[in-house]
Enzyme design. Sequence first.
Site, PDB file in Angstrom:
ATOM      1  CG  ASN A  62     -26.655   0.249 -38.212  1.00 49.59           C
ATOM      2  OD1 ASN A  62     -27.585   0.044 -37.428  1.00 49.59           O
ATOM      3  ND2 ASN A  62     -25.395   0.047 -37.879  1.00 49.59           N
ATOM      4  CG  HIS A  88     -27.675  -3.645 -34.040  1.00 54.08           C
ATOM      5  ND1 HIS A  88     -28.641  -2.777 -33.572  1.00 54.08           N
ATOM      6  CD2 HIS A  88     -27.153  -3.051 -35.150  1.00 54.08           C
ATOM      7  CE1 HIS A  88     -28.685  -1.704 -34.353  1.00 54.08           C
ATOM      8  NE2 HIS A  88     -27.802  -1.850 -35.319  1.00 54.08           N
ATOM      9  CD  GLN A 102     -30.937   1.798 -32.784  1.00 48.47           C
ATOM     10  OE1 GLN A 102     -30.984   1.122 -33.810  1.00 48.47           O
ATOM     11  NE2 GLN A 102     -30.705   1.281 -31.591  1.00 48.47           N
ATOM     12  CB  CYS A 127     -31.761  -2.076 -33.438  1.00 47.06           C
ATOM     13  SG  CYS A 127     -31.602  -3.458 -32.282  1.00 47.06           S
TER      14      CYS A 127
END
Length: 436
Positions: free
Chosen positions: A376, A355, A55, A61
């Site tokens: 992630n 997040h 990102q 996110c």
Amino acid sequence: MAEFQDAVASQPNHQLMQNVVTQHDVNDVALNRNIVAEATHSFSTVLDDWGVTNQARSGRCWMFAGLNLFRSETRNILNVKEFEFSQSYVMFWDKMERANYILEAVIETADRPIDDRVVAWLLRQPLGDGGQWDMFVSLVRKHGVVPKTVMPETESSGNSMRMNAGLNYQVRQGARDIRRLYADEAGLGAMRDAKQEALRAVYQILCIHLGNPPAQFDWQWKDKDGEFHRDGEMTPLEFAEKYISTPMEDFVCLVNDPRGSSPPDRTYTVQYLGNVVDGARITYLNVDIDIMKDIAMRMLQDGMPVWMGCDTGKQMHRDKGLWDADLFDYASVYNADFEMDKAERLDYHQTAMTHAMLFTGVDVVDGKPRRWRVENSWDDKVGQKGFFLMNDSWFAEYMFEIAAPRSYLPQELQDALDLEPIVLPPWDPMGSLAGA
């Protein structure tokens, strides 16, 4: 001050800690080496066989996690090893829809003073990057999705600060015009005209920074077996209908809010939290943390990655890709207490969801999870090629939300989903947007 100085001087380890921390990052000093040594990226269930996304310097996110959830099945439908949806496309429509959402709220609150707390909240950061699962679903329902090759990343999609500054200016200027027209008793039609003018400017800025969103595109590809496929012209909604198999319409948001003011097994919504005016109302079901763990574990064991939201920066080692509730021993370094529980940290603004990511694996021992594998969206330079390890102790303290199919809930919680939600104020910490 003299009393404080005497107290510091009387601490036997103070000089040692001062010597070390003035020369090194405090996290290097507080790091619990035993936890690091015991951290092993070994899991009884692992779903991912793909690379992570990036990102970059943006707060997208929540949409990366949502699109990454979809792509796990889309790869199989297309029979390809790697695939990404366009995050820029979803970002474009989120900004556009959110500008309309905020300006409609400005019209609704135009009779309030400019320093009213709700008005101030609406204008604080109208077009930030953060978001929520239900906001993501509303965008896909309305605008569909496209492959990343159709609307690729730009400098601004991955580094959104300058673009957001221009967008926020236009929304706030539009709010000023709307409120002036209300004060002059110009009527609702004139206020909506002012909104349209602000939206015109927002659309133009988005096109300059992100490119023009495609109304249709030509889609063809070669699969991993070398076979060529062609669909021809498709719209983003047609592409979503054909290539997204995840049953997002059946997903509900489960949160863990242990505050005494938030009864468990009840639904909640947050005033003025959303992005699409005609989208579904954002609704949470507050559940016990062990129920959240059990549902996430069962989804993974059934082959389904899990969209989740957490307070990512707490007790995290970014380079090692590790979370543990006791990873850093700040109490020993500072000789100070750090003993607020999760509910108190929410009440006193010490924690909130920051997040969103995906669970893609879990290690289960005797029917209970002991660690979790996390995909992630911070590139592959951190963690284990971008994947992180979350010890179960951290889940209880810093996990806030997962999206799960309704069928995974026990019947009494499915029934609770039909209750009228309790409305929380816009600034409640459970209205935080994932944007790290």
